[in-house]
Design a protein around this motif. Structure first.
Motif, PDB file in Angstrom:
ATOM      1  N   LEU A   1      -4.924   3.620  -2.674  1.00  0.00           N
ATOM      2  CA  LEU A   1      -4.162   2.251  -2.021  1.00  0.00           C
ATOM      3  C   LEU A   1      -3.011   1.847  -2.770  1.00  0.00           C
ATOM      4  CD1 LEU A   1      -7.463   0.302  -1.408  1.00  0.00           C
ATOM      5  CD2 LEU A   1      -6.067   1.244   0.432  1.00  0.00           C
ATOM      6  N   ARG A   2      -2.797   2.234  -3.999  1.00  0.00           N
ATOM      7  CA  ARG A   2      -1.460   1.955  -4.843  1.00  0.00           C
ATOM      8  C   ARG A   2      -0.467   2.994  -4.585  1.00  0.00           C
ATOM      9  NH1 ARG A   2      -3.093   1.056 -10.491  1.00  0.00           N
ATOM     10  NH2 ARG A   2      -4.620   2.532 -10.042  1.00  0.00           N
TER      11      ARG A   2
ATOM     12  N   GLN B   1       0.839  -1.351   0.039  1.00  0.00           N
ATOM     13  CA  GLN B   1      -0.188  -0.206  -0.002  1.00  0.00           C
ATOM     14  C   GLN B   1       0.818   1.371  -0.052  1.00  0.00           C
ATOM     15  OE1 GLN B   1      -3.374  -0.232   2.888  1.00  0.00           O
ATOM     16  NE2 GLN B   1      -2.905  -2.490   2.911  1.00  0.00           N
TER      17      GLN B   1
ATOM     18  N   VAL C   1      -7.305  -3.478   4.570  1.00  0.00           N
ATOM     19  CA  VAL C   1      -7.230  -4.388   3.369  1.00  0.00           C
ATOM     20  C   VAL C   1      -7.147  -5.826   3.879  1.00  0.00           C
ATOM     21  CG1 VAL C   1      -5.831  -5.072   1.405  1.00  0.00           C
ATOM     22  CG2 VAL C   1      -6.204  -2.763   1.957  1.00  0.00           C
TER      23      VAL C   1
ATOM     24  N   TYR D   1      -7.967  -4.827  -4.782  1.00  0.00           N
ATOM     25  CA  TYR D   1      -8.122  -4.862  -3.464  1.00  0.00           C
ATOM     26  C   TYR D   1      -9.252  -5.251  -2.885  1.00  0.00           C
ATOM     27  CZ  TYR D   1      -3.656  -2.307  -3.264  1.00  0.00           C
ATOM     28  OH  TYR D   1      -2.222  -1.837  -3.351  1.00  0.00           O
TER      29      TYR D   1
ATOM     30  N   ILE E   1       3.125  -1.762  -6.982  1.00  0.00           N
ATOM     31  CA  ILE E   1       1.738  -1.379  -7.074  1.00  0.00           C
ATOM     32  C   ILE E   1       1.252  -1.345  -8.600  1.00  0.00           C
ATOM     33  CG2 ILE E   1       1.786   0.169  -5.000  1.00  0.00           C
ATOM     34  CD1 ILE E   1       1.833   1.734  -8.192  1.00  0.00           C
TER      35      ILE E   1
ATOM     36  N   GLY F   1      -0.167   2.364   4.166  1.00  0.00           N
ATOM     37  CA  GLY F   1      -0.993   1.451   4.831  1.00  0.00           C
ATOM     38  C   GLY F   1      -1.752   2.061   6.104  1.00  0.00           C
TER      39      GLY F   1
END
Length: 590
Positions: A283-284, A238, A294, A259, A253, A288
């Motif tokens: 999210l890429r 992440q 996730v 996800y 990523i 995190g």
């Protein structure tokens, strides 16, 4: 970041409150307040997640009075340096500096004297040992309802301390170990129903070594890192996820297909190119623990190709002098040549090393040429490098290489020996910067970089760790629209400084080392290329302008997405998207 080993042969810093217009209070609920859930409510949470609620203590408490347990303490001392063991303990973190709560002088190290006070520190008070998405939903809704500080922990392998927080509730995803390989993955919501190629779907608890081994049995690989205890689906990917396979295929990523996560309101959501595209983008690379929990990631897989492995040691006797730093400069000037040949890898700059009773200064490098089955041509790449560096007075450069049938065969991840060698992190603080391919190809760039590295203080055993994991396909994939720091597409190497501190020095010693990293080391590194920024997973958590440093021009968009999906700021990590609205621990709004 690879563990060290010695080779012998519009950027927004928005004022005021960002989240929480609901009036639920200035601070989160903590144990001393009337709002803290009653025992009955905690029991209800436990029942709702099939008895998987655990009251946490730091793992070191068995080594301190009044809870001292001689046998348990002895066993702990044997395992306390093993990162794989720590990753499975919800009351532990890999980097022990994140166990301390400095503001209250609380810690509980196994190595401290038996009669030393054992405080909870930044270890959460409760942990939900989640095994299903349903468990995660229950935990998230409980934390949201009761306004609790929430922590997401996969393995605890986190240099920035994002998987620990004081007076918090932990969601521990470590036991979600499902892996499903397919030859033709169909993303949810893809209207034509056609697959997009081979892939693997992994649960949140799958660790890098586990994934490599499972893929290797099928002759496959995927673009992930090398530290065996890291969780593949967590903060690693992440946050962007660099990899020795990156120059071959691109950043981690770049190969995420989907996800699945639980949002701040406890909803199950799928994010991919066909639905919730904004969340998929964030999210890429957005970091995190920030946008949701996730619980599943799908990654492209590839046939594992032949690989050439090379290693060299640049060595001078005595303390680091002119020849050594000239060698460091020349070495960096050749990184573009290694990259052009398809090379990736890691190198360790270690001046003034005490080795077997002698003082030496070393640059130890290991390199992977993924997709190459011609060892001789790789050796030719190094011939001018070795010749040029060895022409410096007093410099020796032993070199070796071998041909392997796969990348996996070079990573040393194929047995129990790798697990046993998975040492825990020494107490240390990181600072880092990315450096561009343009800099290293320029006439004076390698010299400027070497000079900056030489200005760091190495008297305490500090080392600088280089990561040749950019360039190649990482750079070519700049068309991929994702939240990854744009500087990665221009970078060639990522250099991190790891400065140690001793447990015996306690919070005061920790603060002293932290100030040195933030106020001295990072400014020296950043001055070489101020615009390039740093890698969010291996950086100084106290970066004063983290928004620009970690995400560049992507930050305003990330903040808008954060506000949309988590308007109350339930998910907090220090120096994460939206964290400027909270105090250091994420307990009270600024």
């Amino acid at each position: 970041m690879r563990p060290f080993f010695f080779l012998t042969g519009a950027l927004l810093a928005l004022p005021g409150t960002i989240f929480g217009a609901s009036g639920r209070g200035h601070c989160r609920c903590t144990p001393e307040k009337p709002c803290w859930p009653s025992t009955t409510k905690w029991r209800a949470l436990n029942d709702s997640i099939d008895g998987n609620l655990l009251s946490l203590k730091p793992v070191g408490y068995v080594c301190h009075n009044p809870t001292y347990d001689e046998e348990a303490c002895s066993n702990l001392m044997k395992m306390n340096d093993n990162s794989l063991w720590k990753s499975g303990e919800p009351g532990a973190v890999l980097s022990p500096n994140w166990e301390i709560w400095p503001e209250r002088n609380e810690s509980c190290f196994a190595e401290s004297p038996r009669n030393a006070p054992c405080g909870q520190g930044r270890i959460p008070i409760y942990s939900t040992i989640v095994r299903t998405p349903f468990h995660i939903q229950r935990a998230v809704r409980f934390a949201d309802k009761h306004n609790l500080r929430l922590v997401i922990r996969n393995t605890g392998h986190d240099y920035l301390g994002r998987s620990a927080a004081p007076e918090s509730l932990q969601i521990f995803t470590h036991h979600m170990k499902d892996m499903d390989f397919t030859d033709d993955f169909v993303p949810d919501g893809k209207k034509d129903g056609k697959g997009v190629g081979e892939a693997v779907t992994i649960g949140a608890g799958v660790q890098l070594a586990e994934l490599y081994r499972a893929a290797n049995k099928l002759g496959k690989t995927q673009v992930i890192g090398l530290a065996v205890s890291v969780g593949a689906a967590g903060g690693y990917i992440q946050g962007g996820g660099h990899s020795p396979l990156g120059p071959w295929k691109g950043s981690s990523i770049d190969h995420v297909l989907e996800y699945k996560l639980v949002t701040a309101k406890g909803k199950l959501v799928t994010a991919n190119e066909y639905q919730n595209q904004d969340l998929f983008w964030a999210l890429r690379g957005g970091g995190g623990g920030t946008f949701g929990v996730v619980y599943s990631v799908t990654l492209r897989t590839f046939k594992d190709p032949p690989t050439v492995f090379s290693a060299l040691n640049i060595t001078t006797g005595g303390t680091a002098g002119e020849s050594y730093w000239n060698a460091v400069e020349k070495f960096h000037s050749y990184l573009p040549s290694i990259s052009d040949a398809g090379g990736s890898g890691y190198y360790y700059i270690i001046p003034d090393l005490d080795f077997e009773g002698q003082k030496v200064s070393v640059v130890a490098g290991i390199f992977y040429f993924v997709g190459r089955d011609d060892k001789e041509s790789v050796d030719k790449v190094f011939e001018p490098i070795l010749s040029d560096i060895e022409s410096l007075p007093g410099v020796y450069v032993p070199y070796d290489s071998f041909q392997a049938p796969s990348s996996f065969a070079t990573f040393q991840l194929d047995g129990e020996a790798a697990d046993e060698a998975a040492g825990g992190a020494d107490p240390s603080i990181l600072g880092s910067r990315l450096y561009s391919e343009k800099l290293l190809r320029s006439k004076n760039g390698p010299g400027r970089l070497a000079k900056a590295i030489s200005q760091l203080d190495y008297s305490d055993g500090t080392i600088a760790i280089g990561h040749l994991v950019a360039g190649g396909q990482v750079s070519k994939n700049r068309h991929v629209d994702a939240a990854l720091n744009p500087s990665w597409r221009d970078a060639l190497t990522h250099i991190a400084v790891s400065r140690k501190w001793t447990l015996s020095s306690g919070p005061a010693g920790l603060r002293q080392v932290q100030k040195k990293v933030t106020n001295e080391d990072v400014p020296i590194l950043a001055a070489v290329e101020p615009h390039m920024g740093a890698y969010v997973n291996e950086a100084d958590v106290n970066e004063p302008q983290f928004q620009r440093t970690f995400w560049g021009s992507n930050y305003p968009r990330l903040l808008r997405i954060k506000r949309k999906w988590d308007p109350e700021g339930l998910f907090f990590v220090k120096s994460g998207v939206g964290s400027e609205g909270w105090d250091e621990q994420g307990l009270c709004r600024r």
